[in-house]
Scaffold this motif. Structure first.
Motif, PDB file in Angstrom:
ATOM      1  N   SER A   1       0.791  -1.230   0.000  1.00 43.73           N
ATOM      2  CA  SER A   1       0.000   0.000   0.000  1.00 43.73           C
ATOM      3  C   SER A   1       0.820   1.276   0.000  1.00 43.73           C
ATOM      4  CB  SER A   1      -0.933   0.002   1.218  1.00 43.73           C
ATOM      5  OG  SER A   1      -1.823  -1.088   1.141  1.00 43.73           O
ATOM      6  N   GLY A   2       2.131   1.166   0.066  1.00 46.65           N
ATOM      7  CA  GLY A   2       2.973   2.347   0.045  1.00 46.65           C
ATOM      8  C   GLY A   2       3.372   2.824   1.421  1.00 46.65           C
ATOM      9  N   SER A   3       4.427   3.622   1.442  1.00 47.93           N
ATOM     10  CA  SER A   3       4.969   4.163   2.686  1.00 47.93           C
ATOM     11  C   SER A   3       5.818   5.378   2.324  1.00 47.93           C
ATOM     12  CB  SER A   3       5.830   3.102   3.382  1.00 47.93           C
ATOM     13  OG  SER A   3       7.020   2.876   2.634  1.00 47.93           O
ATOM     14  N   THR A   4       6.571   5.881   3.271  1.00 46.02           N
ATOM     15  CA  THR A   4       7.468   6.997   2.976  1.00 46.02           C
ATOM     16  C   THR A   4       8.570   6.566   2.006  1.00 46.02           C
ATOM     17  OG1 THR A   4       8.789   6.491   4.931  1.00 46.02           O
ATOM     18  CG2 THR A   4       7.068   8.161   5.183  1.00 46.02           C
ATOM     19  N   SER A   5       8.764   5.254   1.836  1.00 50.76           N
ATOM     20  CA  SER A   5       9.774   4.740   0.906  1.00 50.76           C
ATOM     21  C   SER A   5       9.312   4.778  -0.543  1.00 50.76           C
ATOM     22  CB  SER A   5      10.142   3.303   1.277  1.00 50.76           C
ATOM     23  OG  SER A   5      10.704   3.266   2.564  1.00 50.76           O
ATOM     24  N   GLY A   6       7.998   4.877  -0.754  1.00 48.50           N
ATOM     25  CA  GLY A   6       7.482   4.901  -2.116  1.00 48.50           C
ATOM     26  C   GLY A   6       6.016   4.531  -2.167  1.00 48.50           C
ATOM     27  N   PRO A   7       5.422   4.565  -3.353  1.00 47.46           N
ATOM     28  CA  PRO A   7       3.976   4.382  -3.489  1.00 47.46           C
ATOM     29  C   PRO A   7       3.461   2.972  -3.244  1.00 47.46           C
ATOM     30  CG  PRO A   7       4.988   4.653  -5.639  1.00 47.46           C
ATOM     31  CD  PRO A   7       6.067   4.898  -4.616  1.00 47.46           C
ATOM     32  N   GLY A   8       4.317   1.964  -3.346  1.00 43.63           N
ATOM     33  CA  GLY A   8       3.882   0.601  -3.064  1.00 43.63           C
ATOM     34  C   GLY A   8       3.463  -0.182  -4.294  1.00 43.63           C
ATOM     35  N   TRP A   9       3.291  -1.464  -4.085  1.00 42.73           N
ATOM     36  CA  TRP A   9       2.980  -2.423  -5.142  1.00 42.73           C
ATOM     37  C   TRP A   9       1.727  -2.036  -5.922  1.00 42.73           C
ATOM     38  CZ3 TRP A   9       5.768  -7.221  -5.475  1.00 42.73           C
ATOM     39  CH2 TRP A   9       5.276  -8.090  -6.454  1.00 42.73           C
ATOM     40  N   ILE A  10       0.648  -1.760  -5.202  1.00 42.70           N
ATOM     41  CA  ILE A  10      -0.650  -1.510  -5.839  1.00 42.70           C
ATOM     42  C   ILE A  10      -0.629  -0.200  -6.634  1.00 42.70           C
ATOM     43  CG2 ILE A  10      -3.101  -1.101  -5.393  1.00 42.70           C
ATOM     44  CD1 ILE A  10      -2.727  -3.049  -2.941  1.00 42.70           C
ATOM     45  N   ALA A  11      -0.155   0.885  -6.021  1.00 39.63           N
ATOM     46  CA  ALA A  11      -0.124   2.187  -6.701  1.00 39.63           C
ATOM     47  C   ALA A  11       0.826   2.189  -7.898  1.00 39.63           C
ATOM     48  CB  ALA A  11       0.256   3.291  -5.726  1.00 39.63           C
ATOM     49  N   ARG A  12       1.802   1.313  -7.889  1.00 39.33           N
ATOM     50  CA  ARG A  12       2.715   1.207  -9.026  1.00 39.33           C
ATOM     51  C   ARG A  12       2.067   0.432 -10.186  1.00 39.33           C
ATOM     52  NH1 ARG A  12       7.812   2.913  -8.425  1.00 39.33           N
ATOM     53  NH2 ARG A  12       8.582   3.344  -6.330  1.00 39.33           N
ATOM     54  N   GLY A  13       0.862  -0.088  -9.948  1.00 33.83           N
ATOM     55  CA  GLY A  13       0.165  -0.814 -11.002  1.00 33.83           C
ATOM     56  C   GLY A  13       0.676  -2.220 -11.241  1.00 33.83           C
ATOM     57  N   LEU A  14       1.386  -2.769 -10.265  1.00 32.67           N
ATOM     58  CA  LEU A  14       1.879  -4.139 -10.396  1.00 32.67           C
ATOM     59  C   LEU A  14       0.725  -5.117 -10.185  1.00 32.67           C
ATOM     60  CD1 LEU A  14       5.231  -3.655  -8.478  1.00 32.67           C
ATOM     61  CD2 LEU A  14       4.915  -3.859 -10.954  1.00 32.67           C
TER      62      LEU A  14
END
Length: 153
Positions: free
Chosen positions: A132-145
């Protein structure tokens, strides 16, 4: 009849706490292995890493899971030892097998990484962005993976 999962024992909590409270200098000496969601997905698809989703069944049902991911809840009924046994079984007893851990935001996967490292696993990667994302980046789902519905959770 209740389908509630038994709570971890006090001993399990103490073991987990001991791992999480390792002295910072000891942790600083160890290289922290990380993968982006895209790297973890590609390596899992190629069979180069065992991808393990450490979230809860409720979370798996809510968002789905990454293709090729094995689901092993970090909050195992037998505590950290039970979790580690499940992981060891999944990698055929090889503590040197490459493993990538993913959770919702990278927090639990980081905890799981420390637990497994303390138990002798040597190639454990954390997918810090999580699903779901964190301060490290948008995450699996938001990246459209890709994700797959979890029908057996």
């Amino acid at each position: 009849m209740s389908s509630a999962v038994p709570l971890p024992t006090r001993r399990s909590f103490l073991c987990a706490a001991a791992v999480l409270l390792l002295p910072l200098p000891a942790l600083a000496q160890e290289a922290v292995l990380e993968l982006t969601p895209a790297e973890a997905g590609a390596r899992a698809k190629a069979g180069e890493v065992t991808l393990i989703d450490v979230r809860t069944p409720e979370e798996w049902r809510e968002t789905g899971v990454a293709p090729n991911a094995t689901r092993i809840n970090l909050y195992h009924p037998e505590g950290p030892e039970g979790f580690a046994r499940e992981v060891l079984k999944r990698v055929g007893g090889n503590r040197n097998a490459p493993i990538a851990l993913v959770c919702r935001t990278g927090n639990r996967s980081g905890q799981a990484q420390r637990i497994l490292g303390a138990l002798g696993f040597s190639r454990v990667y954390n997918v810090r962005e999580g699903m779901s994302g964190s301060t490290s980046g948008p995450g699996w789902i938001a990246r459209g993976l890709p994700v797959e519905a979890c029908k057996s959770c």
